[in-house]
Design a protein around this motif. Sequence first.
Motif, PDB file in Angstrom:
ATOM      1  N   LEU A 177       1.424  15.457  10.744  1.00 63.53           N
ATOM      2  CA  LEU A 177       2.235  15.737  11.926  1.00 63.53           C
ATOM      3  C   LEU A 177       2.623  17.212  11.937  1.00 63.53           C
ATOM      4  O   LEU A 177       3.217  17.706  10.965  1.00 63.53           O
ATOM      5  CB  LEU A 177       3.485  14.860  11.937  1.00 63.53           C
ATOM      6  N   PRO A 178       2.315  17.933  12.993  1.00 64.72           N
ATOM      7  CA  PRO A 178       2.622  19.361  13.054  1.00 64.72           C
ATOM      8  C   PRO A 178       4.108  19.626  12.819  1.00 64.72           C
ATOM      9  O   PRO A 178       4.968  18.992  13.434  1.00 64.72           O
ATOM     10  CB  PRO A 178       2.206  19.761  14.473  1.00 64.72           C
ATOM     11  N   GLY A 179       4.393  20.552  11.913  1.00 62.84           N
ATOM     12  CA  GLY A 179       5.771  20.947  11.652  1.00 62.84           C
ATOM     13  C   GLY A 179       6.520  20.054  10.686  1.00 62.84           C
ATOM     14  O   GLY A 179       7.664  20.360  10.333  1.00 62.84           O
ATOM     15  N   TRP A 180       5.889  18.968  10.252  1.00 66.63           N
ATOM     16  CA  TRP A 180       6.536  18.044   9.322  1.00 66.63           C
ATOM     17  C   TRP A 180       5.847  18.081   7.964  1.00 66.63           C
ATOM     18  O   TRP A 180       4.613  18.036   7.881  1.00 66.63           O
ATOM     19  CB  TRP A 180       6.492  16.609   9.861  1.00 66.63           C
ATOM     20  N   THR A 181       6.659  18.146   6.914  1.00 63.13           N
ATOM     21  CA  THR A 181       6.147  17.968   5.560  1.00 63.13           C
ATOM     22  C   THR A 181       6.038  16.476   5.250  1.00 63.13           C
ATOM     23  O   THR A 181       6.466  15.625   6.042  1.00 63.13           O
ATOM     24  CB  THR A 181       7.092  18.616   4.542  1.00 63.13           C
ATOM     25  N   ARG A 182       5.475  16.177   4.090  1.00 65.06           N
ATOM     26  CA  ARG A 182       5.469  14.778   3.649  1.00 65.06           C
ATOM     27  C   ARG A 182       6.903  14.244   3.554  1.00 65.06           C
ATOM     28  O   ARG A 182       7.160  13.078   3.849  1.00 65.06           O
ATOM     29  CB  ARG A 182       4.793  14.645   2.286  1.00 65.06           C
ATOM     30  N   VAL A 232       1.162   3.761  10.783  1.00 64.62           N
ATOM     31  CA  VAL A 232       0.805   5.074  11.320  1.00 64.62           C
ATOM     32  C   VAL A 232       1.418   6.185  10.475  1.00 64.62           C
ATOM     33  O   VAL A 232       0.744   7.167  10.125  1.00 64.62           O
ATOM     34  CB  VAL A 232       1.249   5.185  12.795  1.00 64.62           C
ATOM     35  N   HIS A 233       2.678   6.046  10.087  1.00 65.34           N
ATOM     36  CA  HIS A 233       3.321   7.127   9.341  1.00 65.34           C
ATOM     37  C   HIS A 233       2.937   7.130   7.869  1.00 65.34           C
ATOM     38  O   HIS A 233       2.977   8.197   7.223  1.00 65.34           O
ATOM     39  CB  HIS A 233       4.831   7.061   9.521  1.00 65.34           C
ATOM     40  N   THR A 234       2.540   5.996   7.311  1.00 66.22           N
ATOM     41  CA  THR A 234       1.973   6.019   5.961  1.00 66.22           C
ATOM     42  C   THR A 234       0.710   6.872   5.958  1.00 66.22           C
ATOM     43  O   THR A 234       0.476   7.667   5.035  1.00 66.22           O
ATOM     44  CB  THR A 234       1.671   4.600   5.464  1.00 66.22           C
ATOM     45  N   ALA A 235      -0.114   6.722   6.987  1.00 62.04           N
ATOM     46  CA  ALA A 235      -1.301   7.569   7.103  1.00 62.04           C
ATOM     47  C   ALA A 235      -0.909   9.035   7.303  1.00 62.04           C
ATOM     48  O   ALA A 235      -1.554   9.943   6.757  1.00 62.04           O
ATOM     49  CB  ALA A 235      -2.174   7.085   8.257  1.00 62.04           C
ATOM     50  N   ASP A 236       0.146   9.283   8.072  1.00 63.82           N
ATOM     51  CA  ASP A 236       0.591  10.652   8.323  1.00 63.82           C
ATOM     52  C   ASP A 236       1.001  11.379   7.035  1.00 63.82           C
ATOM     53  O   ASP A 236       0.906  12.603   6.955  1.00 63.82           O
ATOM     54  CB  ASP A 236       1.782  10.662   9.278  1.00 63.82           C
ATOM     55  N   ALA A 237       1.479  10.628   6.045  1.00 64.50           N
ATOM     56  CA  ALA A 237       1.984  11.247   4.822  1.00 64.50           C
ATOM     57  C   ALA A 237       0.878  11.819   3.938  1.00 64.50           C
ATOM     58  O   ALA A 237       1.170  12.546   2.981  1.00 64.50           O
ATOM     59  CB  ALA A 237       2.813  10.239   4.023  1.00 64.50           C
ATOM     60  N   SER A 256      -5.522   6.045   7.823  1.00 64.92           N
ATOM     61  CA  SER A 256      -5.822   5.135   8.922  1.00 64.92           C
ATOM     62  C   SER A 256      -7.107   4.363   8.702  1.00 64.92           C
ATOM     63  O   SER A 256      -7.327   3.328   9.329  1.00 64.92           O
ATOM     64  CB  SER A 256      -5.900   5.912  10.242  1.00 64.92           C
ATOM     65  N   ALA A 257      -7.990   4.851   7.823  1.00 72.36           N
ATOM     66  CA  ALA A 257      -9.215   4.108   7.531  1.00 72.36           C
ATOM     67  C   ALA A 257      -8.915   2.772   6.868  1.00 72.36           C
ATOM     68  O   ALA A 257      -9.770   1.887   6.819  1.00 72.36           O
ATOM     69  CB  ALA A 257     -10.140   4.939   6.644  1.00 72.36           C
ATOM     70  N   ALA A 258      -7.684   2.621   6.340  1.00 71.97           N
ATOM     71  CA  ALA A 258      -7.292   1.367   5.700  1.00 71.97           C
ATOM     72  C   ALA A 258      -6.583   0.416   6.656  1.00 71.97           C
ATOM     73  O   ALA A 258      -6.190  -0.668   6.259  1.00 71.97           O
ATOM     74  CB  ALA A 258      -6.376   1.659   4.507  1.00 71.97           C
ATOM     75  N   TRP A 259      -6.406   0.824   7.910  1.00 68.92           N
ATOM     76  CA  TRP A 259      -5.714  -0.044   8.847  1.00 68.92           C
ATOM     77  C   TRP A 259      -6.475  -1.343   9.050  1.00 68.92           C
ATOM     78  O   TRP A 259      -7.706  -1.326   9.244  1.00 68.92           O
ATOM     79  CB  TRP A 259      -5.569   0.644  10.208  1.00 68.92           C
ATOM     80  N   ARG A 283       0.826  -1.204   0.000  1.00 69.42           N
ATOM     81  CA  ARG A 283       0.000   0.000   0.000  1.00 69.42           C
ATOM     82  C   ARG A 283       0.864   1.260   0.000  1.00 69.42           C
ATOM     83  O   ARG A 283       0.506   2.263  -0.630  1.00 69.42           O
ATOM     84  CB  ARG A 283      -0.957  -0.015   1.197  1.00 69.42           C
ATOM     85  N   LEU A 284       2.006   1.205   0.681  1.00 68.43           N
ATOM     86  CA  LEU A 284       2.905   2.362   0.662  1.00 68.43           C
ATOM     87  C   LEU A 284       3.498   2.549  -0.724  1.00 68.43           C
ATOM     88  O   LEU A 284       3.611   3.684  -1.216  1.00 68.43           O
ATOM     89  CB  LEU A 284       4.012   2.183   1.702  1.00 68.43           C
TER      90      LEU A 284
END
Length: 253
Positions: free
Chosen positions: A42-47, A146-151, A157-160, A23-24
């Motif tokens: 994530l606050p302050g983080w880009t993709r 978790v971080h794949t969703a963050d990107a 996360s709906a695909a977890w 999926r990633l």
Amino acid sequence: MAEAGGLLRGPEVWAYVLDGHERLRIALAELTEGKERGTSRLPGWTRAHVLSHIEGICRALTRQARYAVKGELIEVYDGGRPARDAGIEAGAVRSAAELTAAVTAALAEAEAVWGSVGDADWDRPVRYRDGDLLGALHCWWRELEVHTADAKLETCSAAWPRELCLHLFDFLAPRVPAGLTLVESDGPVRHTFGAAAAVGPHGSGGAAGSFGDDSAGRAPVVRGRLTDLASWLAGRQPHQRLDGRLPELGPWP
């Protein structure tokens, strides 16, 4: 199936991890040039920061496995947390194509190493949390999903998978005030944190939490889809509204 307070077997987790890898890879196909500079969840983080972290933690946990199967121990990151943070920042300046190539290569390395782990290897010690190889693989599963969703790419996360959500309930239990009950609005799960063990639809409870009814009926209750409950536990915004008063969560364990 997972049980409250328990872990899946290594081959079971690895099957879920491989699904997450695929999926990633699909998500990375939409990372066109410039999109890597967009905001993440994530606050302050880009993709780019998120993908740089995914690459780094993938390689770090993969080397835990590489050394463990040889009977050797190695630190998760050379230089500890400061080196980890510096690596994320340095990697985040790369282009979309460079990030895609780096993450793809890290996934391929992980598949080569973790795929060679045998049934007798899962309890081998590792430096990660001074635990074992099975725990390190569970960590990579959490970090990957978790971080794949963050990107904020193709997947979220709906695909977890359900098993990941149940695992997050157990792993993240230290964040939750005792007595809180989470109820799956579209399924059978009812999870009470800090309650005595009780038998429920997914197995027996543990010290951190349990699946089963709160017999006293007095505990605070939050209801929602399983993936949304797990997203909230992980400190992420649920995709659909949760019903109930949400308590403040503690730090990630």
